[in-house]
Design an enzyme around this catalytic site. Structure first.
Site, PDB file in Angstrom:
ATOM      1  N   LYS A 200      61.318  35.749 -54.747  1.00 31.01           N
ATOM      2  CA  LYS A 200      60.274  35.786 -53.733  1.00 31.01           C
ATOM      3  C   LYS A 200      59.075  36.572 -54.267  1.00 31.01           C
ATOM      4  O   LYS A 200      59.250  37.596 -54.932  1.00 31.01           O
ATOM      5  CB  LYS A 200      60.844  36.447 -52.481  1.00 31.01           C
ATOM      6  CG  LYS A 200      59.987  36.434 -51.241  1.00 31.01           C
ATOM      7  CD  LYS A 200      60.795  37.038 -50.087  1.00 31.01           C
ATOM      8  CE  LYS A 200      60.070  37.026 -48.770  1.00 31.01           C
ATOM      9  NZ  LYS A 200      60.923  37.570 -47.678  1.00 31.01           N
ATOM     10  N   SER A 281      61.246  34.582 -43.885  1.00 34.09           N
ATOM     11  CA  SER A 281      60.035  34.537 -44.691  1.00 34.09           C
ATOM     12  C   SER A 281      60.280  34.103 -46.127  1.00 34.09           C
ATOM     13  O   SER A 281      59.336  33.810 -46.872  1.00 34.09           O
ATOM     14  CB  SER A 281      59.360  35.914 -44.691  1.00 34.09           C
ATOM     15  OG  SER A 281      60.197  36.885 -45.277  1.00 34.09           O
ATOM     16  N   SER A 305      64.982  37.030 -42.747  1.00 38.80           N
ATOM     17  CA  SER A 305      64.201  36.295 -43.736  1.00 38.80           C
ATOM     18  C   SER A 305      64.976  35.755 -44.928  1.00 38.80           C
ATOM     19  O   SER A 305      64.440  34.956 -45.694  1.00 38.80           O
ATOM     20  CB  SER A 305      63.048  37.175 -44.238  1.00 38.80           C
ATOM     21  OG  SER A 305      62.124  37.396 -43.201  1.00 38.80           O
TER      22      SER A 305
END
Length: 611
Positions: A200, A281, A305
């Site tokens: 990420k 996310s 997330s």
């Protein structure tokens, strides 16, 4: 463990047997060498360690040599104790059949290698056999990213590109070549050696910018890696790419503005249905790993997330205990609840990945709490019978009423029971609803925690050095303006009253941990289970249970929606297992057992092999 690999190793063993009988091992796989001196941790236990005879905690050509030297030995032989583990059929004599069985425990597969759905172990087996290399695998993933990520692969109303990758590394192929050289010199030194990883884009990487999904930080080239990235590189992993995310990890839709004109943004899509979000996310990580654009992924989880994109994209996701993995070098959202962990196509891959990133880090003091609570290897829990005798609890109100989720829950409950678990409906104490109802820390913590990251890590040349600076840049997801403005108004007094040592949120998390731990202990539960989400949607406040207690959760696919459900056909839904603090190993065992009984994950049909 995959039957394809076992068949291939068994076939390879036949070619080894003749040379063993002649007293040589020239035909043994040259790259299945023992661990370097000093290696003590269990290495992909128990499957690949149980028949180890040489003490290096893996099966290699050296173990085959020992068996070969002792063919014909019996229980009456003076050195039987040193080779008894190799008597796989337990008939009291070492035979060629035992040698073949031992050889099957080598990570070695000289059959065809298929990148689609390949696990880390599949990659290692093929690389050990010389069928492929890390350079070849890395290039294949780069080719898939180039072909699939920013292209609308299945045009139609509302369809969009995956948009799962922000940046690819221009040194990944060199890292892969270094891994290949290490394998040639020392054998497979780690189960992640040469495996391409997507992380990420809130993890600092010294070789790629770290944008947090925001165009305001396109130039944030940090000088150092995040602590978790350091752990991955130490294990020989190839950091392939930075995955897209919901800007600054705020929400579940994964909308980002990195490397785009001011006032514009892009949404990430699910590879199963590109009209739908990949969740967030960590949505870019979820989409990329599910579409086979990288081997294993990493995300962060504050309020769901990791687990949302895992559910939407039929992946295994681990939200570790807060304190198991260091957050140093990761752009924060709310450190009271932030934690980083893997998203993978299998529980095995997730366990292998977690081994590389757990550890104490003085830069993140909460990690000191893990001392004495972390096993040598989480892979030692990969037991297909782990559900036998387990006690699993559930709270009926957490199941919800979505037709797909209810149907899959009923199937999952039956599977748990069929695998030998006792499934117990739990009546929660009155304050359980308060635990689920405690809000996210992001409102009151983001400004404070972001300022600390900026001071410690942000590239000095980046001009947007505060929330107001981000607003002044104009380069952010347009819909976030009011959010950033309101977060910027949070004072230090408000932060301390919320997240300080005696703050209301700090106290709520501690009380939640005590309540849920007691609730589980009273019922002698190994885990609580509940749906992570509904098809492309959340299920009440289920996702709040782990962050509002700090306790670990592992989410695993339990199936997909069907036409008769009246929901979105083909959408995945995951089952989440929550456990005691630092009980990731137990959860890995339970989810592995469930995974092996169901094999619920499917491969996105649109993102198959390149032509």
């Amino acid at each position: 463990m995959t039957s394809r690999r076992i068949r291939s190793t068994a076939i390879a063993a036949v070619s080894i047997l003749a040379t063993v009988a002649a007293g040589a091992l020239a035909a043994a796989p040259a790259n299945a060498d023992p661990a370097p001196a000093g290696t003590t941790a269990a290495f992909l236990a128990p499957y690949y360690t149980a028949l180890d005879l040489t003490g290096d905690q893996r099966v290699s050509k050296d173990d085959l040599a020992v068996v070969g030297d002792h063919l014909g030995a019996t229980t009456a032989s003076p050195d039987w104790a040193s080779v008894a583990a190799a008597d796989v059929d337990a008939d009291g004599i070492l035979t060629v059949a035992d040698l073949a069985a031992v050889s099957e425990r080598m990570i070695y597969d000289d059959g065809p290698f298929d990148l689609i759905e390949a696990s880390a172990i599949d990659m290692q087996a093929a690389m050990n056999a010389g069928v492929t290399t890390s350079v070849a695998i890395t290039q294949d993933y780069l080719d898939r990213i180039a072909a699939y990520d920013r292209t609308v692969v299945a045009p139609g109303d509302g369809a969009r590109a995956l948009n799962s990758i922000i940046t690819t590394s221009d040194v990944a192929l060199k890292a892969a070549a270094d891994a290949d050289a290490e394998r040639a010199a020392d054998g497979m030194t780690s189960p992640l050696l040469g495996v391409p990883i997507a992380v990420k884009d809130n993890y600092d990487t010294a070789d790629m910018p770290t944008t947090g999904g925001c165009g305001c930080w396109d130039d944030n080239q940090t000088a150092t890696d995040a602590a978790m990235i350091t752990g991955l590189r130490k294990e020989g992993a190839v950091i392939l790419a930075k995955a897209s995310l919901d800007e600054f990890a705020f929400g579940f839709v994964s909308e980002f503005s990195s490397f785009q004109p001011a006032g514009t943004s892009t949404l990430v899509a699910s590879p199963y249905n590109t009209t739908q979000t990949a969740g967030g996310s960590s949505g870019g990580t979820g989409a990329a790993i599910s579409a086979n654009l990288a081997g294993i992924g990493f995300g962060t989880d504050t309020g769901g997330s990791i687990r949302v994109p895992s559910s939407y994209n039929q992946l295994v996701g681990i939200r570790p205990t807060v304190g198991l993995t260091s957050r140093d070098g990761i752009i924060p959202l709310a450190l009271s609840q932030d934690t980083g962990g893997p998203l993978a196509r299998s529980v095995t891959d997730a366990a292998v990945a977690l081994d590389a990133v757990a550890g104490v880090d003085p830069a993140d003091p909460i990690t000191s709490e893990q001392e004495g609570k972390v096993p040598d290897s989480y892979t030692s829990y990969l037991d297909p019978t782990a559900l036998q005798g387990a006690r699993i609890g559930y709270v009926a109100s957490m199941i919800g009423s979505n037709p797909t989720t209810v149907r899959l829950w009923n199937d999952a409950k039956a599977t748990l029971e069929a695998q030998g678990a006792t499934v117990v409906e739990v009546t929660p104490p009155a304050d359980f609803s308060k635990v689920l109802g405690e809000s996210s820390g992001s409102t009151n913590e983001f400004k404070h925690d972001l300022d600390n990251y900026i001071a410690a890590h942000l590239d000095p040349d980046v001009t947007a050095r505060s929330l107001q600076g981000i607003l002044d840049s104009g380069k952010y997801v347009p819909s976030r303006q009011s959010t950033y403005s309101s977060r910027d108004k949070i004072t230090e007094d408000t932060y301390q009253a919320w997240a300080g040592p005696t703050g209301s949120h700090t106290t709520a998390i501690a009380n939640g941990n005590t309540l849920v731990t007691s609730m589980m202990d009273e019922q002698n539960l190994d885990a609580l289970v509940y749906p992570s989400a509904n098809p492309y949607g959340t299920q009440s406040t289920n996702l709040r249970l782990s962050p509002n207690t700090g306790m670990p959760a592992v989410t695993v696919p339990m199936g997909q929606s069907i036409e008769a459900d009246g929901t979105t056909p083909g959408a995945g839904v995951n089952l989440e297992f929550l456990g005691h603090d630092y009980a990731e190993g137990t959860l890995i065992g339970l989810t592995y057992s469930f995974e092996q009984a169901t094999h619920a994950r499917t491969t996105p049909a649109t993102y198959g092999p390149l032509g």
